[in-house]
Write an enzyme that holds these catalytic residues in place. Structure first.
Site, PDB file in Angstrom:
ATOM      1  N   ARG A 103       0.824  -1.219   0.000  1.00 20.95           N
ATOM      2  CA  ARG A 103       0.000   0.000   0.000  1.00 20.95           C
ATOM      3  C   ARG A 103       0.857   1.267   0.000  1.00 20.95           C
ATOM      4  O   ARG A 103       0.485   2.276   0.597  1.00 20.95           O
ATOM      5  CB  ARG A 103      -0.970   0.029   1.179  1.00 20.95           C
ATOM      6  CG  ARG A 103      -1.718  -1.270   1.428  1.00 20.95           C
ATOM      7  CD  ARG A 103      -2.464  -1.734   0.235  1.00 20.95           C
ATOM      8  NE  ARG A 103      -3.118  -3.026   0.471  1.00 20.95           N
ATOM      9  CZ  ARG A 103      -3.716  -3.715  -0.491  1.00 20.95           C
ATOM     10  NH1 ARG A 103      -3.752  -3.274  -1.738  1.00 20.95           N
ATOM     11  NH2 ARG A 103      -4.298  -4.856  -0.221  1.00 20.95           N
ATOM     12  N   ASN A 147       2.695  -7.511   7.856  1.00 24.29           N
ATOM     13  CA  ASN A 147       2.692  -8.871   7.293  1.00 24.29           C
ATOM     14  C   ASN A 147       4.163  -9.270   7.251  1.00 24.29           C
ATOM     15  O   ASN A 147       4.834  -9.147   6.236  1.00 24.29           O
ATOM     16  CB  ASN A 147       2.071  -8.873   5.898  1.00 24.29           C
ATOM     17  CG  ASN A 147       0.605  -8.492   5.959  1.00 24.29           C
ATOM     18  OD1 ASN A 147      -0.139  -8.949   6.823  1.00 24.29           O
ATOM     19  ND2 ASN A 147       0.182  -7.617   5.052  1.00 24.29           N
ATOM     20  N   GLU A 179      -5.918 -12.150   8.386  1.00 20.20           N
ATOM     21  CA  GLU A 179      -5.576 -12.219   6.965  1.00 20.20           C
ATOM     22  C   GLU A 179      -4.477 -13.252   6.686  1.00 20.20           C
ATOM     23  O   GLU A 179      -3.531 -12.986   5.951  1.00 20.20           O
ATOM     24  CB  GLU A 179      -5.132 -10.849   6.450  1.00 20.20           C
ATOM     25  CG  GLU A 179      -6.233  -9.813   6.493  1.00 20.20           C
ATOM     26  CD  GLU A 179      -5.847  -8.501   5.819  1.00 20.20           C
ATOM     27  OE1 GLU A 179      -6.676  -7.982   5.063  1.00 20.20           O
ATOM     28  OE2 GLU A 179      -4.739  -7.994   6.062  1.00 20.20           O
ATOM     29  N   ARG A 228      -1.898  -5.994  17.446  1.00 14.55           N
ATOM     30  CA  ARG A 228      -2.977  -5.381  16.653  1.00 14.55           C
ATOM     31  C   ARG A 228      -4.322  -6.084  16.854  1.00 14.55           C
ATOM     32  O   ARG A 228      -4.390  -7.314  16.983  1.00 14.55           O
ATOM     33  CB  ARG A 228      -2.608  -5.383  15.172  1.00 14.55           C
ATOM     34  CG  ARG A 228      -1.428  -4.489  14.883  1.00 14.55           C
ATOM     35  CD  ARG A 228      -1.020  -4.586  13.442  1.00 14.55           C
ATOM     36  NE  ARG A 228      -1.670  -3.637  12.578  1.00 14.55           N
ATOM     37  CZ  ARG A 228      -2.212  -3.941  11.412  1.00 14.55           C
ATOM     38  NH1 ARG A 228      -2.243  -5.192  10.988  1.00 14.55           N
ATOM     39  NH2 ARG A 228      -2.752  -3.007  10.665  1.00 14.55           N
ATOM     40  N   ARG A 243     -18.053  -8.499   9.536  1.00 13.20           N
ATOM     41  CA  ARG A 243     -16.651  -8.272   9.850  1.00 13.20           C
ATOM     42  C   ARG A 243     -16.456  -7.125  10.853  1.00 13.20           C
ATOM     43  O   ARG A 243     -15.498  -7.117  11.621  1.00 13.20           O
ATOM     44  CB  ARG A 243     -15.970  -7.960   8.518  1.00 13.20           C
ATOM     45  CG  ARG A 243     -14.583  -7.554   8.623  1.00 13.20           C
ATOM     46  CD  ARG A 243     -14.067  -7.294   7.220  1.00 13.20           C
ATOM     47  NE  ARG A 243     -12.809  -6.588   7.333  1.00 13.20           N
ATOM     48  CZ  ARG A 243     -12.111  -6.142   6.317  1.00 13.20           C
ATOM     49  NH1 ARG A 243     -12.559  -6.320   5.084  1.00 13.20           N
ATOM     50  NH2 ARG A 243     -10.974  -5.526   6.506  1.00 13.20           N
ATOM     51  N   ASP A 273     -11.850  -1.119   8.136  1.00 12.12           N
ATOM     52  CA  ASP A 273     -10.520  -1.037   7.541  1.00 12.12           C
ATOM     53  C   ASP A 273     -10.239   0.271   6.812  1.00 12.12           C
ATOM     54  O   ASP A 273     -10.291   0.301   5.580  1.00 12.12           O
ATOM     55  CB  ASP A 273     -10.337  -2.212   6.567  1.00 12.12           C
ATOM     56  CG  ASP A 273      -8.912  -2.370   6.121  1.00 12.12           C
ATOM     57  OD1 ASP A 273      -8.058  -1.632   6.627  1.00 12.12           O
ATOM     58  OD2 ASP A 273      -8.646  -3.236   5.271  1.00 12.12           O
ATOM     59  N   GLU A 307      -4.557   3.298  15.578  1.00 10.46           N
ATOM     60  CA  GLU A 307      -3.735   3.199  14.373  1.00 10.46           C
ATOM     61  C   GLU A 307      -4.471   3.939  13.256  1.00 10.46           C
ATOM     62  O   GLU A 307      -5.592   3.582  12.902  1.00 10.46           O
ATOM     63  CB  GLU A 307      -3.533   1.721  13.989  1.00 10.46           C
ATOM     64  CG  GLU A 307      -2.783   1.527  12.681  1.00 10.46           C
ATOM     65  CD  GLU A 307      -2.602   0.046  12.310  1.00 10.46           C
ATOM     66  OE1 GLU A 307      -2.370  -0.799  13.207  1.00 10.46           O
ATOM     67  OE2 GLU A 307      -2.704  -0.267  11.110  1.00 10.46           O
ATOM     68  N   GLU A 336      -4.505   4.354   1.107  1.00  9.79           N
ATOM     69  CA  GLU A 336      -4.900   3.094   0.477  1.00  9.79           C
ATOM     70  C   GLU A 336      -6.300   3.180  -0.126  1.00  9.79           C
ATOM     71  O   GLU A 336      -6.548   2.686  -1.219  1.00  9.79           O
ATOM     72  CB  GLU A 336      -4.840   1.967   1.513  1.00  9.79           C
ATOM     73  CG  GLU A 336      -5.337   0.642   0.978  1.00  9.79           C
ATOM     74  CD  GLU A 336      -5.254  -0.487   2.001  1.00  9.79           C
ATOM     75  OE1 GLU A 336      -4.743  -0.260   3.110  1.00  9.79           O
ATOM     76  OE2 GLU A 336      -5.708  -1.592   1.667  1.00  9.79           O
ATOM     77  N   HIS A 395     -16.082   0.186   0.977  1.00  9.94           N
ATOM     78  CA  HIS A 395     -15.565  -0.910   0.160  1.00  9.94           C
ATOM     79  C   HIS A 395     -16.236  -1.056  -1.199  1.00  9.94           C
ATOM     80  O   HIS A 395     -16.659  -2.153  -1.559  1.00  9.94           O
ATOM     81  CB  HIS A 395     -15.721  -2.241   0.914  1.00  9.94           C
ATOM     82  CG  HIS A 395     -14.633  -2.478   1.905  1.00  9.94           C
ATOM     83  ND1 HIS A 395     -14.727  -2.068   3.201  1.00  9.94           N
ATOM     84  CD2 HIS A 395     -13.423  -3.084   1.786  1.00  9.94           C
ATOM     85  CE1 HIS A 395     -13.629  -2.413   3.848  1.00  9.94           C
ATOM     86  NE2 HIS A 395     -12.821  -3.015   3.016  1.00  9.94           N
ATOM     87  N   TRP A 453     -14.302  -9.838   0.830  1.00  7.66           N
ATOM     88  CA  TRP A 453     -13.674  -8.928  -0.117  1.00  7.66           C
ATOM     89  C   TRP A 453     -14.639  -8.480  -1.204  1.00  7.66           C
ATOM     90  O   TRP A 453     -14.270  -7.771  -2.106  1.00  7.66           O
ATOM     91  CB  TRP A 453     -12.472  -9.607  -0.767  1.00  7.66           C
ATOM     92  CG  TRP A 453     -11.260  -9.602   0.116  1.00  7.66           C
ATOM     93  CD1 TRP A 453     -11.075  -8.849   1.230  1.00  7.66           C
ATOM     94  CD2 TRP A 453     -10.077 -10.363  -0.053  1.00  7.66           C
ATOM     95  NE1 TRP A 453      -9.841  -9.087   1.764  1.00  7.66           N
ATOM     96  CE2 TRP A 453      -9.203 -10.027   0.994  1.00  7.66           C
ATOM     97  CE3 TRP A 453      -9.653 -11.303  -0.998  1.00  7.66           C
ATOM     98  CZ2 TRP A 453      -7.945 -10.588   1.126  1.00  7.66           C
ATOM     99  CZ3 TRP A 453      -8.403 -11.859  -0.867  1.00  7.66           C
ATOM    100  CH2 TRP A 453      -7.560 -11.511   0.192  1.00  7.66           C
TER     101      TRP A 453
HETATM  102  C1  BDP Z   1      -5.568  -3.645   4.852  1.00  7.88           C
HETATM  103  C2  BDP Z   1      -4.589  -3.691   3.733  1.00  7.88           C
HETATM  104  C3  BDP Z   1      -3.589  -4.794   3.876  1.00  7.88           C
HETATM  105  C4  BDP Z   1      -2.967  -4.755   5.256  1.00  7.88           C
HETATM  106  C5  BDP Z   1      -4.059  -4.795   6.306  1.00  7.88           C
HETATM  107  C6  BDP Z   1      -3.530  -4.633   7.713  1.00  7.88           C
HETATM  108  O1  BDP Z   1      -5.291  -3.833   2.521  1.00  7.88           O
HETATM  109  O2  BDP Z   1      -2.629  -4.641   2.867  1.00  7.88           O
HETATM  110  O3  BDP Z   1      -2.087  -5.806   5.431  1.00  7.88           O
HETATM  111  O4  BDP Z   1      -4.949  -3.744   6.093  1.00  7.88           O
HETATM  112  O5  BDP Z   1      -3.697  -3.557   8.261  1.00  7.88           O
HETATM  113  O6  BDP Z   1      -6.179  -2.408   4.793  1.00  7.88           O
HETATM  114  O7  BDP Z   1      -2.967  -5.555   8.268  1.00  7.88           O
END
Ligand code: BDP
Length: 725
Positions: free
Chosen positions: A192, A235, A316, A349, A360, A389, A411, A417, A545, A568
């Site tokens: 991102r 990640n 994720e 987190r 969600r 998100d 956060e 993004e 979204h 998604w």
């Molecule tokens: C989402 C993003 C993804 C991130 C995730 C996160 O699309 O790339 O890894 O958040 O915050 O918004 O872990």
């Protein structure tokens, strides 16, 4: 020879604003102040008296000399010896700027040490003191870091033309840890990221080139009070813990340290198994805990002031304690124990969700709130501002206020993004303020998200705030010149969440572009309206979204990808059908509203009282539903989408008139971006409205212009990522 002299003369006579500027200096350009501004600031600082020898104090001095030389056009001010003669009780000469921690005797005679106690660990005091010898200015604090922040504050005041002749201020930061989170991968890509590749990883440039760049980064952060940075993606690759990468973390830490910035790391929960060869990574297995302890020791041997770990677990596809039937608390506490002897922290987190869940938005609360009170005291839970998100607009996450015994941090996402990447001008400070100022009602009308997180409401000592960075290797750091304002605003707000978005924007504009009121007023208007414009042309009335499901850029509300995870699918979020649109989170639907305290629960849960800007977040409503404006839902949606486009056009027109205030390079760069923004706003408007129209079967009101695209064409449009990474 003559020719050269002539050229030289021409160059020095050129007004500063005509020089090409590339944005690389950020808001620390230190150009000579226009005369009227310099007069206003009353710069009668003639001498410098610095007490302290540390690298941080040296950095403060260096900054001060460089800035004063640039801003005033004079040689850096001379460093003077204390007082007349060597007696410490003698006041320094009139016009001296005295800098140092409060325990130095020369400072003690000017400012009682007791008073400085109010500054806390990293705050500072700046005061004009009139002594027998005349007026002097003092910057003092309890730590070198506080002195550094005081110096940057004085410089900002001079840069923005605030009178400094009668200063008397004490400041202390709202949060103890003020961090950037870089989603940078070790291979040099940035998740991102829209400003080029990673500034940290996979770089081939010479070490001195990198050190210079990192120093600018450090100065920029210190200037707004950011005191920590996570250098790798949440990640996380287990490789980050390999010795060769640890050495890189250490090298960066060495460069950032003089600016009071600590380095942190994102860790992969399965590292003991993947990297250490253990049979598993179960947090309750003593051999796993020992592996982490050894690793942590290895890190602290290299980086004695290492800050700690950031962890994305069981989200994720990332591994976590739940893989072994353990809880988030089991996982976090095991890491916390390893870090504890070194004062390190764990930022765990709360961004978790199961694709199969019915809603969600509810999951983070469901998983975390029952664990309140179970976390070690060096664990803080890092919660995204909204329950889903980083959408252009979300309500605040209901976790805030619901976990009294656990420190929580917000956060935010600085990188855009979901708000047009680095192509759209979107000043995010109003969005963050909306969250921080939101009343959770956990303890009545005073209990805002800001107070829940800054420790004042529940008395937590460990407080923090994080922003997902928008930096990359682009010359201007952030892709869009105006995206720099979001980095700046995040830091300022982390320092003082009471500052207004207007005030922050004004400061930034003065330092980054111009002091001219005829420039600032229209541009500040653009900035202040920009986020709402994005909301309107992308996701008005609480929609969310609607974007392409992988790249998150253009509109794809029709996406119904086979084999994709159900969460998604934009269609899952907007639920458009012939009967209406929106996600029902009221008691008749997923009942996510129940996670909020009264009276919010009732207010959000009732379509009559739900704020209009969150209506379709909480309710599924018929197309003819009547809104306060007297319009039907369908018509209102149309007006919002068209209104967003009009705003983008307005920004373009305004900017076009400001050419004379901005250097050609930045003017043209921003102009091009604004054009892209308008084009894409129209694209969003047409895609969403034409698609929803297939369900609503209603006309776009006649007084609005006709869509310029055709739905089938739009469905075929493929967004091209190549210019972004
Ligand atoms: C989402 C993003 C993804 C991130 C995730 C996160 O699309 O790339 O890894 O958040 O915050 O918004 O872990």
């Amino acid at each position: 020879m003559m020719k050269n002299a002539f050229l030289y003369l021409c160059l020095i006579l050129l007004p500063v604003s005509l020089y090409a500027e590339d944005g690389s200096a950020l808001w620390l350009r230190y150009q000579k102040l226009p005369e009227n501004v310099a007069e206003q600031a009353v710069l009668d600082i003639t001498g410098l008296l610095i007490r302290g020898e540390s690298a941080v104090i040296k950095a403060a001095e260096e900054e001060l000399r460089m800035a004063m030389a640039g801003l005033t056009g004079k040689e850096p001010v001379a460093v003077k010896k204390s007082g007349r003669g060597s007696r410490q009780s003698e006041p320094p000469e009139a016009g001296t700027l005295v800098i140092g921690t409060a325990d130095h005797p020369e400072i003690g005679v000017l400012i009682p040490q007791k008073e400085v106690e109010q500054c806390g660990e990293e705050g500072f005091l700046i005061r004009r003191v009139v002594t027998r010898a005349g007026p002097v200015t003092v910057i003092t604090a309890n730590s070198d870091a506080g002195v550094l922040y005081g110096v940057f504050t004085l410089l900002r005041k001079i840069q923005t033309g605030e009178p400094v002749s009668a200063l008397s201020i004490i400041e202390r930061p709202a949060y103890r840890l003020r961090l950037l989170n870089h989603w940078d991968n070790l291979n040099g890509t940035v998740e991102r990221g829209y400003a080029g590749r990673s500034i940290w990883w996979n770089r081939e440039e010479d070490a001195t080139v990198l050190a210079a760049q990192y120093k600018t980064y450090a100065r920029a952060n210190a200037s707004v009070g950011i005191n920590g940075t996570v250098l790798n993606n949440v990640n996380a690759s287990p490789d980050a813990l390999k010795p060769e990468y640890l050495r890189k973390f250490a090298a960066v830490a060495d460069i950032l340290r003089p600016y009071n910035i600590r380095v942190y790391m994102s860790v992969n929960f399965s590292s003991p198994a993947i990297l250490g060869g253990l049979p598993h990574s179960d947090p309750l297995d003593p051999s796993v805990a020992q592996w982490w302890k050894d690793k942590v020791k290895e890190i602290y041997d290299l980086i004695p002031d290492f800050g700690g770990f950031l962890v994305k677990a069981n989200s994720e596809g990332q591994p976590g304690p739940q893989n072994y039937g353990r809880t988030h608390a089991d996982g976090a506490n095991m890491l916390a124990e390893a870090l504890k002897p070194y004062d390190g922290v764990v930022m765990w987190r709360a961004f978790v969700y199961e694709p199969s869940g019915e809603d969600r938005a509810k999951q983070a609360y469901t998983e975390f709130v029952p664990l309140d009170g179970k976390f070690a005291d060096n664990v803080i839970i890092q919660v995204k501002n909204g329950p889903v998100d980083f959408q252009p607009r979300e309500p605040f996450s209901p976790i805030f206020g619901a976990m009294e015994k656990t420190p929580l941090m917000v956060e935010f996402q600085i990188t855009q993004e979901y708000l047009g990447f680095s192509d759209h001008l979107a000043y995010l400070s109003p969005m963050w303020k909306e969250c921080l100022d939101a009343i959770t009602w956990c303890r009545g009308p005073e209990s805002t998200v800001a107070k829940v997180t800054d420790g004042s409401l529940f008395g937590h000592r460990l407080t923090a705030i994080a922003g997902v960075a928008n930096t990359g290797r682009d010359v201007n750091w952030c892709g869009h010149h105006f995206a720099q304002s979001n980095w700046y605003a995040f830091g300022r707000m982390a320092w003082d969440h009471q500052l207004s978005s207007m005030a922050i924007g004004r400061e930034w504009l003065k330092m980054t572009f111009s002091h001219e009121g005829d420039f600032i007023d229209p541009v500040l208007t653009i900035m202040m309206r920009s986020r709402e414009a994005v909301v309107n042309y992308m996701t008005p009335l609480g929609l969310h979204h609607l974007m392409g499901w992988s790249h998150h850029h253009g509109p794809e509300p029709w996406t119904d990808i086979k084999n994709a995870r159900p969460d998604w699918l934009p269609r899952y979020y907007h639920n458009a059908s012939s009967t209406g649109i929106g996600f029902d989170r009221s008691p008749s639907g997923s009942n996510a509203v129940e996670q909020y305290f009264s009276p919010l629960r009732e207010m959000y849960g009732n379509r009559q009282t739900c704020p209009e800007n969150l209506l379709l977040w909480f309710h599924h409503l018929p197309w003819d539903y009547g809104l306060a404006s007297g319009k039907s839902l369908w018509d209102e949606l149309c007006y919002r989408y068209y209104g967003g486009v009009e705003e983008a056009r307005f920004f373009q027109k305004q900017w076009d008139q400001l050419k004379k205030f901005v250097d050609a390079e930045r003017f043209t760069h921003v102009q091009k971006k604004l054009k892209v923004q308008t084009t894409e706003a129209v694209w969003w408007r047409d895609a969403c409205l034409l698609y929803f129209q297939t369900f609503s079967q209603r006309e776009i009101p006649a007084e609005l212009e006709r869509p310029v695209h055709d739905l089938d064409e739009l469905k075929k449009l493929k967004f091209n990522m190549t210019h972004h990474n």
